[in-house]
Write an enzyme that holds these catalytic residues in place. Structure first.
Site, PDB file in Angstrom:
ATOM      1  N   HIS A 114       0.829  -1.161   0.019  1.00  0.00           N
ATOM      2  CA  HIS A 114       0.013  -0.107   0.076  1.00  0.00           C
ATOM      3  C   HIS A 114       0.833   1.294   0.086  1.00  0.00           C
ATOM      4  O   HIS A 114       1.839   1.362   1.008  1.00  0.00           O
ATOM      5  CB  HIS A 114      -0.747  -0.049   1.105  1.00  0.00           C
ATOM      6  CG  HIS A 114      -1.898   1.100   1.393  1.00  0.00           C
ATOM      7  ND1 HIS A 114      -3.117   1.235   0.450  1.00  0.00           N
ATOM      8  CD2 HIS A 114      -1.737   2.271   1.952  1.00  0.00           C
ATOM      9  CE1 HIS A 114      -3.666   2.401   0.644  1.00  0.00           C
ATOM     10  NE2 HIS A 114      -2.883   2.980   1.471  1.00  0.00           N
ATOM     11  N   VAL A 118      -9.719  -3.087   5.312  1.00  0.00           N
ATOM     12  CA  VAL A 118      -9.124  -2.652   3.949  1.00  0.00           C
ATOM     13  C   VAL A 118      -7.944  -2.051   4.509  1.00  0.00           C
ATOM     14  O   VAL A 118      -7.749  -1.090   5.233  1.00  0.00           O
ATOM     15  CB  VAL A 118     -10.091  -1.278   3.500  1.00  0.00           C
ATOM     16  CG1 VAL A 118      -9.342  -0.636   2.409  1.00  0.00           C
ATOM     17  CG2 VAL A 118     -11.392  -2.023   2.909  1.00  0.00           C
TER      18      VAL A 118
HETATM   19  C1  GRF Z   1       1.341   0.722  -6.332  1.00  0.00           C
HETATM   20  O1  GRF Z   1       1.464   1.884  -5.649  1.00  0.00           O
HETATM   21  C2  GRF Z   1       0.609  -0.127  -4.881  1.00  0.00           C
HETATM   22  O2  GRF Z   1       1.152   0.287  -3.572  1.00  0.00           O
HETATM   23  C3  GRF Z   1      -0.720  -0.218  -5.056  1.00  0.00           C
HETATM   24  O3  GRF Z   1      -0.790  -0.165  -6.452  1.00  0.00           O
HETATM   25  C4  GRF Z   1       0.099   0.343  -7.176  1.00  0.00           C
HETATM   26  C5  GRF Z   1       0.489  -0.833  -7.895  1.00  0.00           C
HETATM   27  O4  GRF Z   1       1.462  -0.450  -9.143  1.00  0.00           O
HETATM   28  N1  GRF Z   1      -1.479  -0.893  -4.177  1.00  0.00           N
HETATM   29  P1  GRF Z   1       2.043  -1.393 -10.142  1.00  0.00           P
HETATM   30  O5  GRF Z   1       0.869  -2.133 -10.935  1.00  0.00           O
HETATM   31  O6  GRF Z   1       2.919  -2.404  -9.216  1.00  0.00           O
HETATM   32  O7  GRF Z   1       2.951  -0.498 -11.008  1.00  0.00           O
END
Ligand code: GRF
Length: 204
Positions: A122, A157
């Protein structure tokens, strides 16, 4: 594949198996697959699933990883979808399920199929700024430091047990895009290390 061919192809039968869930570009997935390829992360990614058509699926295939679209049927409940998803993942017998930009909320059928074995990343320092648009939330609040968190998934969540965090400074005049880029860079460095550490605690 014969044992000899397996040895020469570098595939180790004893590697812990992971399944990665994505919904988008998959840059975290790419960082994890790169570390596996460089043999810095002792794991084998046996499957990538996306709940929607995503560029990350094609990216996974460039690493030679099986990648499939696994979408929710129209009118299917979240629980029914997660029951099907759990059965699909179960076939791969993974030690760990790694959510990397996976946008669906995970419900009980999947959680109970893989207890304490589903990780998520996250883009904030939880418990601050859970849910969507975490980077925007951080800018709106005016914090000077935000970052990223890797946690176990539970029924809430972004509420599961925190495994690792990395701070990222907010700069004067930061935009969501610029801040997101710096947080992503921190995510790419943190996720594979956390997976490696957590796999050791699972003794697989
Ligand atoms: C990341 O910022 C992650 O923290 C969030 O969604 C984004 C995904 O990016 N859960 P990616 O698809 O890995 O480039």
């Amino acid at each position: 594949m014969s044992l000899l061919r397996r040895v020469f192809s570098g595939k180790n039968m004893a590697m812990p198996r992971i399944v990665i869930l994505i919904s988008g570009q998959g840059s975290n997935m790419r960082a994890i697959l790169s570390k596996i390829r460089q043999r810095k992360l002792a794991a084998e990614c046996v499957l990538v699933l996306s709940d929607r058509e995503a560029t990350g699926l094609a990216l996974a295939r460039t690493f030679g990883v099986k990648a499939e679209l696994f979408a929710k049927h129209k009118d299917e409940s979240r629980e029914a979808f997660d029951t099907r998803l759990a059965a699909r993942i179960h076939k791969e017998n993974p030690a760990l399920v790694v959510c990397a930009g996976y946008l669906k909320i995970i419900t009980r059928p999947l959680l109970t199929a893989f207890p304490r074995r589903i990780l998520n990343i996250h883009p904030s320092l939880l418990p601050a700024f859970p849910g969507l648009k975490a980077q925007q939330q951080a800018l709106d609040y005016g914090v000077k430091i935000t970052g990223c968190t890797i946690h176990l998934v539970d029924e809430g969540v972004d509420t599961g047990r925190i495994l690792a965090q990395s701070p990222v400074a907010v700069k004067k005049g930061d935009s969501v895009a610029a801040l997101s880029r710096r947080i992503l860079a921190a995510e790419h460095d943190l996720y594979w290390r956390t997976i490696a550490g957590y796999l050791k605690t699972l003794k697989v």
